[in-house]
Write an enzyme that holds these catalytic residues in place. Structure first.
Site, PDB file in Angstrom:
ATOM      1  N   LYS A 198       0.856  -1.181   0.000  1.00 21.75           N
ATOM      2  CA  LYS A 198       0.000   0.000   0.000  1.00 21.75           C
ATOM      3  C   LYS A 198       0.898   1.238   0.000  1.00 21.75           C
ATOM      4  O   LYS A 198       1.750   1.398   0.873  1.00 21.75           O
ATOM      5  CB  LYS A 198      -0.890  -0.042   1.245  1.00 21.75           C
ATOM      6  CG  LYS A 198      -2.201   0.646   1.071  1.00 21.75           C
ATOM      7  CD  LYS A 198      -3.109   0.259   2.225  1.00 21.75           C
ATOM      8  CE  LYS A 198      -4.369   1.066   2.217  1.00 21.75           C
ATOM      9  NZ  LYS A 198      -5.058   0.995   3.489  1.00 21.75           N
TER      10      LYS A 198
HETATM   11  C1  E4P Z   1      -8.271   1.370   3.899  1.00 19.68           C
HETATM   12  O1  E4P Z   1      -7.633   1.025   2.974  1.00 19.68           O
HETATM   13  C2  E4P Z   1      -8.218   2.739   4.442  1.00 19.68           C
HETATM   14  O2  E4P Z   1      -6.992   2.988   5.036  1.00 19.68           O
HETATM   15  C3  E4P Z   1      -9.352   2.903   5.419  1.00 19.68           C
HETATM   16  O3  E4P Z   1     -10.535   2.461   4.807  1.00 19.68           O
HETATM   17  C4  E4P Z   1      -9.509   4.319   5.925  1.00 19.68           C
HETATM   18  O4  E4P Z   1     -10.696   4.375   6.690  1.00 19.68           O
HETATM   19  P1  E4P Z   1     -11.028   5.589   7.695  1.00 19.68           P
HETATM   20  O5  E4P Z   1     -11.250   6.810   6.875  1.00 19.68           O
HETATM   21  O6  E4P Z   1     -12.283   5.142   8.402  1.00 19.68           O
HETATM   22  O7  E4P Z   1      -9.847   5.714   8.608  1.00 19.68           O
END
Ligand code: E4P
Length: 215
Positions: free
Chosen positions: A83
């Site tokens: 990521k």
């Molecule tokens: C996933 O890949 C993201 O990091 C996550 O969905 C972010 O979610 P949030 O905005 O609830 O922290």
């Protein structure tokens, strides 16, 4: 639409996997910090439980650092996806990873142009953050619509991974728009199956079922 769980909590991940509907996992530094385990250990433990793509995020923000950390993450298990933040150094690293056959999830996407760049760099997934856009009084799902259109216009292979999901409505809208993947917190996964009319109807059927003469 594929279902990923958005979590760093191994117990939650195990419960979601036991439902038999889980296709993968996304984590981020904030989620893994809650677990209190070293990142590589946490990702290896998740990979032992779920047989599907598992995103682990780099912490570096310079090209060399992202490439170094990404290679380490990819080496943890064959299902690991690196990521990478949607910044210029990240996009450059995505191109390098693509050439090496390392899968990537380009995260923190907040515009159609950013998603276009991620696809051109060769990202496996792009993660638009819907809930965080909603939090700013804008309609997060409009971004999903834009990206789905852009990717379809040019036949990009990059998959739209709807992230920052906060409710069952987000999941429904993502599916209606044809997103490839939705990454969902455990609480929302549980909510998806719930409908009060199902519970009421089941209670009545069970009650009436007792009145059926035993044969
Ligand atoms: C996933 O890949 C993201 O990091 C996550 O969905 C972010 O979610 P949030 O905005 O609830 O922290």
């Amino acid at each position: 639409m594929k279902f990923f769980i958005d979590s760093g909590d191994l117990d939650e991940i195990k419960k979601a996997a036991a439902m038999g509907l889980l296709d993968g996992v996304t984590t981020n530094p904030s989620l893994l910090a809650k677990g209190g385990k070293p990142m590589k250990q946490a990702l290896a433990e998740i990979a032992a439980v779920v047989d599907g793509p598992i995103s682990g995020e780099v912490l570096a923000v310079d090209y060399e650092g992202i490439v170094r950390e990404g290679r380490e993450i990819a080496a943890i298990h064959k299902n690991l996806v690196v990521k990478v933040p949607l910044i210029p150094a990240g996009l450059r690293a995505v191109k390098t990873f693509a050439a090496e056959g390392i899968k990537t999830n380009v995260t923190l996407c907040f515009s159609g142009n950013q998603a276009l760049l991620a696809a051109k760099a060769g990202a496996t997934y792009v993660s638009p953050f819907i809930g965080r856009i909603d939090d700013t009084s804008h309609e997060g799902m409009q971004l999903i619509e834009q990206i789905v259109t852009i990717y379809s216009n040019y036949d990009f292979d990059t998959e739209v991974l709807v992230a920052s999901v906060r409710s069952p409505t987000h999941v429904l809208q993502a599916a209606l728009l044809g997103a490839h993947v939705c990454t969902i917190p455990f609480k929302v996964i549980e909510q998806l199956a719930y409908h009060p009319l199902t519970d009421l109807g089941l209670a009545k059927f069970l009650e009436d079922g007792k009145k059926i003469p035993k044969g």
